[in-house]
Design an enzyme around this catalytic site. Structure first.
Site, short mmCIF file in Angstrom:
data_model
loop_
_atom_site.label_atom_id
_atom_site.label_comp_id
_atom_site.label_asym_id
_atom_site.label_seq_id
_atom_site.Cartn_x
_atom_site.Cartn_y
_atom_site.Cartn_z
N ASP A 81 0.85 -1.20 0.00
CA ASP A 81 0.00 0.00 0.00
C ASP A 81 0.89 1.26 0.00
O ASP A 81 1.91 1.30 0.71
CB ASP A 81 -0.87 -0.04 1.27
CG ASP A 81 -1.91 1.06 1.33
OD1 ASP A 81 -2.37 1.51 0.27
OD2 ASP A 81 -2.27 1.46 2.46
N HIS A 82 0.52 2.24 -0.78
CA HIS A 82 1.27 3.51 -0.85
C HIS A 82 2.77 3.30 -1.04
O HIS A 82 3.58 3.89 -0.31
CB HIS A 82 1.04 4.36 0.40
CG HIS A 82 -0.33 4.95 0.47
ND1 HIS A 82 -0.74 5.99 -0.32
CD2 HIS A 82 -1.40 4.61 1.23
CE1 HIS A 82 -2.02 6.28 -0.04
NE2 HIS A 82 -2.44 5.45 0.88
N GLU A 133 -2.47 6.18 -8.20
CA GLU A 133 -3.30 7.20 -7.54
C GLU A 133 -3.16 8.54 -8.24
O GLU A 133 -2.06 8.97 -8.60
CB GLU A 133 -2.90 7.37 -6.07
CG GLU A 133 -3.73 8.49 -5.40
CD GLU A 133 -3.66 8.51 -3.87
OE1 GLU A 133 -3.23 7.52 -3.27
OE2 GLU A 133 -4.06 9.54 -3.30
N GLY A 210 -8.99 5.84 2.96
CA GLY A 210 -9.64 6.56 4.06
C GLY A 210 -11.00 5.99 4.39
O GLY A 210 -11.96 6.74 4.59
N THR A 234 -7.33 2.87 10.30
CA THR A 234 -7.30 3.67 11.52
C THR A 234 -8.26 3.17 12.59
O THR A 234 -7.89 3.03 13.77
CB THR A 234 -7.61 5.15 11.19
OG1 THR A 234 -6.60 5.61 10.28
CG2 THR A 234 -7.59 6.02 12.43
P1 13P Z 1 -8.10 5.00 7.17
O1 13P Z 1 -6.97 5.76 7.78
O2 13P Z 1 -9.32 5.85 6.97
O3 13P Z 1 -8.41 3.74 7.89
O4 13P Z 1 -7.63 4.60 5.68
C1 13P Z 1 -6.57 3.71 5.50
C2 13P Z 1 -6.02 3.79 4.11
O5 13P Z 1 -6.58 4.43 3.25
C3 13P Z 1 -4.77 3.06 3.84
O6 13P Z 1 -4.28 3.29 2.56
#
Ligand code: 13P
Length: 282
Positions: A81-82, A133, A210, A234
């Site tokens: 991720d990212h 992205e 998110g 999160t």
């Molecule tokens: P949250 O921080 O809203 O859980 O999103 C996590 C996320 O988008 C990881 O790439």
């Protein structure tokens, strides 16, 4: 069992759902996510973000993610991720990950296209799915303060998205349409018409980053417009902390594993509910 990103996203499209994509940079979170996936009967994406290297290097948690996913009967994608650079993505692929996001969203458009296209080229030779992205989302996955408000100026433009996907060949696109990473400091306001426009313009599945802090209705409406992968971290990390605090405060707790088990169980329950909220059609 491990399945590809395309396979998981095709499943989501066929069933009118979105796939839960859960970051698991702590072991209790990983165990909780796997248990939730096994109960759900739908594919789940387990992911590790480069921004979490400080709390958990991919070389430490990655082999556990791969081994547990392989031995499970539930279908998992193992996703980076990212990813901020190609070297990091290669490190993950060498550990057994089979899907990656290259996040060039803060780069100028042409540089984002060039870097993403390079990862797609690598993907063609090594057979993995790529998420790109376009458009910037504020906040991050480390719970840093002073974020949590989406900035409309940074939302993804459909024409740019069309060009980005056509020139890079990504499998899926993460876009900005009203969500933020981390905790919301203001009611989120998602732009559903923009999701539909982005899907129509690009022809690829859309990814929502998110995913914490949204209602089931917000998930449902986003999925109806074409979101097929929803990232979530999160709130799972928050429920783990809440449960750990309660367990640690209990005078019968005299050894740490009781706290770890409480965190694991809390993540399992939270992710079970999250997955359930993404499958209105099943
Ligand atoms: P949250 O921080 O809203 O859980 O999103 C996590 C996320 O988008 C990881 O790439």
């Amino acid at each position: 069992m491990i399945i590809g990103l395309t396979e998981a996203l095709d499943y989501a499209k066929r069933h009118g759902i979105a796939i839960a994509a859960v970051n698991t940079p702590f072991f209790e979170g990983l165990l909780g996510a796997i248990a939730a996936a096994e109960k759900s009967g739908v594919p789940v994406i387990l992911q590790h973000a480069q921004v979490h290297e400080g709390v958990m290097p991919i070389e430490d948690i990655g082999p556990a993610m791969v081994a547990l996913a392989r031995r499970s009967e539930a279908p998992f994608v193992l996703h980076i991720d990212h990813g901020e650079d190609i070297d990091y993505i290669v490190r993950g692929l060498d550990l057994g990950f089979n899907s990656a996001m290259i996040d060039g969203s803060r780069l100028p458009f042409e540089e984002n296209v060039a870097r993403t296209a390079e990862v797609v080229k690598l993907a063609r030779s090594r057979g993995f799915g790529v998420e790109g992205e376009l458009g910037v989302m504020t906040g991050n996955e480390n719970g840093d303060p002073d974020q949590g408000v989406a900035d409309e100026e940074l939302y993804t433009d459909p024409e740019n998205a069309r060009e980005f996907v056509a020139r890079t060949g990504v499998t899926a696109l993460a876009a900005s349409f009203g969500t933020v990473h981390g905790v919301y400091h203001r009611e989120p306001s998602l732009k559903y018409t923009l999701i539909a426009e982005l899907c129509a313009a690009t022809g690829v599945p859309l990814v929502m980053h998110g995913g914490s802090g949204l209602s089931q209705e917000e998930y449902r409406l986003s999925i109806a417009q074409g979101v097929r992968k929803i990232n979530y971290y999160t709130y799972a990390a928050k429920v783990a902390l809440d449960a750990a605090r309660v367990a640690a405060a209990d005078e019968n707790t005299i050894l740490f594993p009781k706290v770890a088990v409480a965190a694991r169980d809390a993540v399992e329950a939270d992710i079970t509910a999250f997955i359930q909220g993404l499958r209105p059609a099943i």
